[in-house]
Design a protein around this motif. Sequence first.
Motif, mmCIF file in Angstrom:
data_model
loop_
_atom_site.group_PDB
_atom_site.id
_atom_site.type_symbol
_atom_site.label_atom_id
_atom_site.label_comp_id
_atom_site.label_asym_id
_atom_site.label_seq_id
_atom_site.Cartn_x
_atom_site.Cartn_y
_atom_site.Cartn_z
ATOM 1 N N TYR A 220 6.745 29.844 100.361
ATOM 2 C CA TYR A 220 6.214 29.724 101.711
ATOM 3 C C TYR A 220 4.771 29.276 101.588
ATOM 4 N N ARG A 221 4.426 28.227 102.275
ATOM 5 C CA ARG A 221 3.052 27.726 102.266
ATOM 6 C C ARG A 221 2.429 28.025 103.609
ATOM 7 N N ALA A 222 1.298 28.732 103.575
ATOM 8 C CA ALA A 222 0.604 29.112 104.809
ATOM 9 C C ALA A 222 0.096 27.852 105.511
ATOM 10 N N PRO A 223 -0.094 27.936 106.824
ATOM 11 C CA PRO A 223 -0.599 26.785 107.577
ATOM 12 C C PRO A 223 -1.902 26.240 106.989
ATOM 13 N N ALA A 224 -2.086 24.938 107.132
ATOM 14 C CA ALA A 224 -3.216 24.247 106.511
ATOM 15 C C ALA A 224 -4.569 24.573 107.135
ATOM 16 N N SER A 225 -4.628 25.405 108.152
ATOM 17 C CA SER A 225 -5.900 25.699 108.810
ATOM 18 C C SER A 225 -6.788 26.624 107.976
ATOM 19 N N ARG A 226 -6.255 27.138 106.874
ATOM 20 C CA ARG A 226 -7.031 28.042 106.024
ATOM 21 C C ARG A 226 -7.881 27.234 105.034
ATOM 22 N N PRO A 227 -9.002 27.799 104.586
ATOM 23 C CA PRO A 227 -9.834 27.096 103.610
ATOM 24 C C PRO A 227 -9.231 27.105 102.200
ATOM 25 N N VAL A 228 -8.221 27.929 101.986
ATOM 26 C CA VAL A 228 -7.544 28.028 100.700
ATOM 27 C C VAL A 228 -6.053 27.826 100.951
#
Length: 113
Positions: free
Chosen positions: A12-20
């Motif tokens: 699962y890849r977290a949404p791209a809005s995170r800095p990491v």
Amino acid sequence: MKQGADARLELYRAPASRPVVLIRLSGELDRDTADLLREAIVRVAADPGEERRLSLDLSDLTYCDTAGLFTLLGICQALDTIGIEVRITKAGLVACAAISRAGLQYRLPLVPP
């Protein structure tokens, strides 16, 4: 990015809005499933718009063998070479035991709990 409902390893890849970039693994990481992890991380590394930091969450792994761990080690070393910082931010009991058995606790980029 969830890989097939019947896959033994799910990513699962977290949404791209995170800095990491965060990738959470669940299921089994072994010789047969390591390619799924490698392919997902290659996509992250190949995207020029991505952050240069990757956080891996291994807390939901139910099985992990040395082939999977050494694949993970190789991935971490390769990403470090191209300037992408990798950290294993969470490792459950299964992952911790496998890492310890393989003698990789000082070679993988584990973040203390």
